[in-house]
Design an enzyme around this catalytic site. Structure first.
Site, short mmCIF file in Angstrom:
data_model
loop_
_atom_site.label_atom_id
_atom_site.label_comp_id
_atom_site.label_asym_id
_atom_site.label_seq_id
_atom_site.Cartn_x
_atom_site.Cartn_y
_atom_site.Cartn_z
NE ARG A 103 48.91 82.62 25.52
CZ ARG A 103 50.22 82.79 25.51
NH1 ARG A 103 50.87 82.94 26.66
NH2 ARG A 103 50.90 82.80 24.39
CB THR A 107 45.21 91.10 27.99
OG1 THR A 107 44.44 89.91 27.73
CG2 THR A 107 44.44 92.32 27.52
CG ASP A 199 49.49 78.04 18.91
OD1 ASP A 199 48.84 77.01 19.22
OD2 ASP A 199 49.06 79.18 19.08
CG ASP A 202 47.76 77.49 15.61
OD1 ASP A 202 46.54 77.28 15.68
OD2 ASP A 202 48.26 78.62 15.58
C1 PRP Z 1 47.76 77.80 24.84
C2 PRP Z 1 48.09 76.56 25.66
C3 PRP Z 1 47.62 76.96 27.03
C4 PRP Z 1 47.91 78.43 27.07
C5 PRP Z 1 49.14 78.63 27.88
O1 PRP Z 1 46.43 77.83 24.51
O2 PRP Z 1 47.50 75.40 25.19
O3 PRP Z 1 46.26 76.70 27.25
O4 PRP Z 1 48.13 78.85 25.71
O5 PRP Z 1 49.41 79.96 28.02
P1 PRP Z 1 49.35 80.70 29.42
O6 PRP Z 1 50.09 79.88 30.40
O7 PRP Z 1 50.02 82.02 29.13
O8 PRP Z 1 47.90 80.89 29.78
P2 PRP Z 1 45.81 78.92 23.52
O9 PRP Z 1 45.27 80.08 24.28
O10 PRP Z 1 46.80 79.24 22.45
O11 PRP Z 1 44.56 78.18 22.93
P3 PRP Z 1 44.48 76.89 22.00
O12 PRP Z 1 44.92 75.72 22.84
O13 PRP Z 1 43.04 76.83 21.65
O14 PRP Z 1 45.35 77.09 20.80
N1 URA Z 2 50.81 78.54 24.12
C1 URA Z 2 51.45 77.77 23.20
O1 URA Z 2 50.80 76.99 22.50
N2 URA Z 2 52.78 77.89 23.08
C2 URA Z 2 53.50 78.74 23.82
O2 URA Z 2 54.73 78.80 23.67
C3 URA Z 2 52.83 79.52 24.78
C4 URA Z 2 51.49 79.40 24.91
#
Ligand code: PRP
Ligand code: URA
Length: 208
Positions: A103, A107, A199, A202
């Site tokens: 994400r 944005t 997160d 993380d």
């Molecule tokens: C997180 C999560 C989803 C996304 C959800 O990933 O694992 O993929 O956010 O958010 P959304 O519904 O608003 O799209 P992130 O982009 O943080 O990446 P990561 O898994 O690599 O940490």
């Molecule tokens: N992605 C995450 O990992 N946690 C949230 O709460 C939203 C998006």
């Protein structure tokens, strides 16, 4: 919310409470993600199609059933990775097709960075795995990738969903059922699910 299934299972609720806890360390967090995913896998696959087969037991031939559909697990990188093992324990021959999305912090829109799907689909049902359904941008983008690939039977399996993400999925892909361990209250100004678990990537990978 006709195609949204929130598990009522007490084991899932118990494990989710530990997962949410800010004091839960990455090792335990990964264990819980895997275990909850396995329990959700059981629920999300209850309507898979089977085909009859004759099996020779030590005593007789009997009519039994085997899975007919080829299953593809589609973890959204990174956080979806932690759900794969829980599913694989139940369906070890499922193919795993990774989709890399992150994400954009400003944005909140998904940015695709990894997709090695072959031209022709190799599976007939896809289970998208991602712990968090927040704005719904990552989930809807992944559904679009899979539909363009040629798969029409798609399910989304997550741990926690926000009302905003569920609504977007239902508007854009009402044909995709959503399986969750919980629906939370809202998104904060940074797009995080509240109360949520923080997160998910993380916390699994120790990168907070
Ligand atoms: C997180 C999560 C989803 C996304 C959800 O990933 O694992 O993929 O956010 O958010 P959304 O519904 O608003 O799209 P992130 O982009 O943080 O990446 P990561 O898994 O690599 O940490
Ligand atoms: N992605 C995450 O990992 N946690 C949230 O709460 C939203 C998006």
């Amino acid at each position: 919310m006709s195609n949204v299934y929130v598990s009522p299972h007490p084991l899932i609720a118990h494990k989710l409470s530990k997962l949410r806890d800010v004091a839960t360390e990455p090792k335990k967090f990964r264990e819980l993600v895997r275990e909850i995913a396995g329990l959700l896998a059981y629920e999300a696959t209850a309507d898979l199609v089977t085909t009859p087969v004759d099996v020779q037991t030590p005593l007789a031939i009997t009519r039994a059933a085997q899975l007919k559909e080829k299953i593809g697990l589609v973890p959204i990188l990174r956080a979806g990775l932690g759900m794969v093992e829980g599913f694989w324990e139940l369906m070890p021959s499922a193919e795993v097709w990774h989709i890399g999305l992150y994400r954009d912090e400003k944005t909140l829109k998904p940015v695709e960075y990894y997709n090695k799907l072959p031209i022709e689909p190799t599976v007939s049902v896809c289970l998208i795995l991602d712990p968090m359904l927040a704005t719904g941008g990552s989930a809807t983008a992944t559904v679009e990738v899979l539909k363009r690939w040629g798969v029409s039977k798609i399910k989304f399996v997550g741990l926690i969903g926000a009302p905003e993400g569920i609504a977007l999925m239902q508007r854009q892909h009402p044909d995709v059922p959503i399986y969750l361990a919980a629906i939370d209250d809202h998104l904060n100004e940074k797009g995080y699910i509240v109360p949520g678990l923080g997160d998910a990537g993380d916390r699994q990978f120790g990168t907070a």
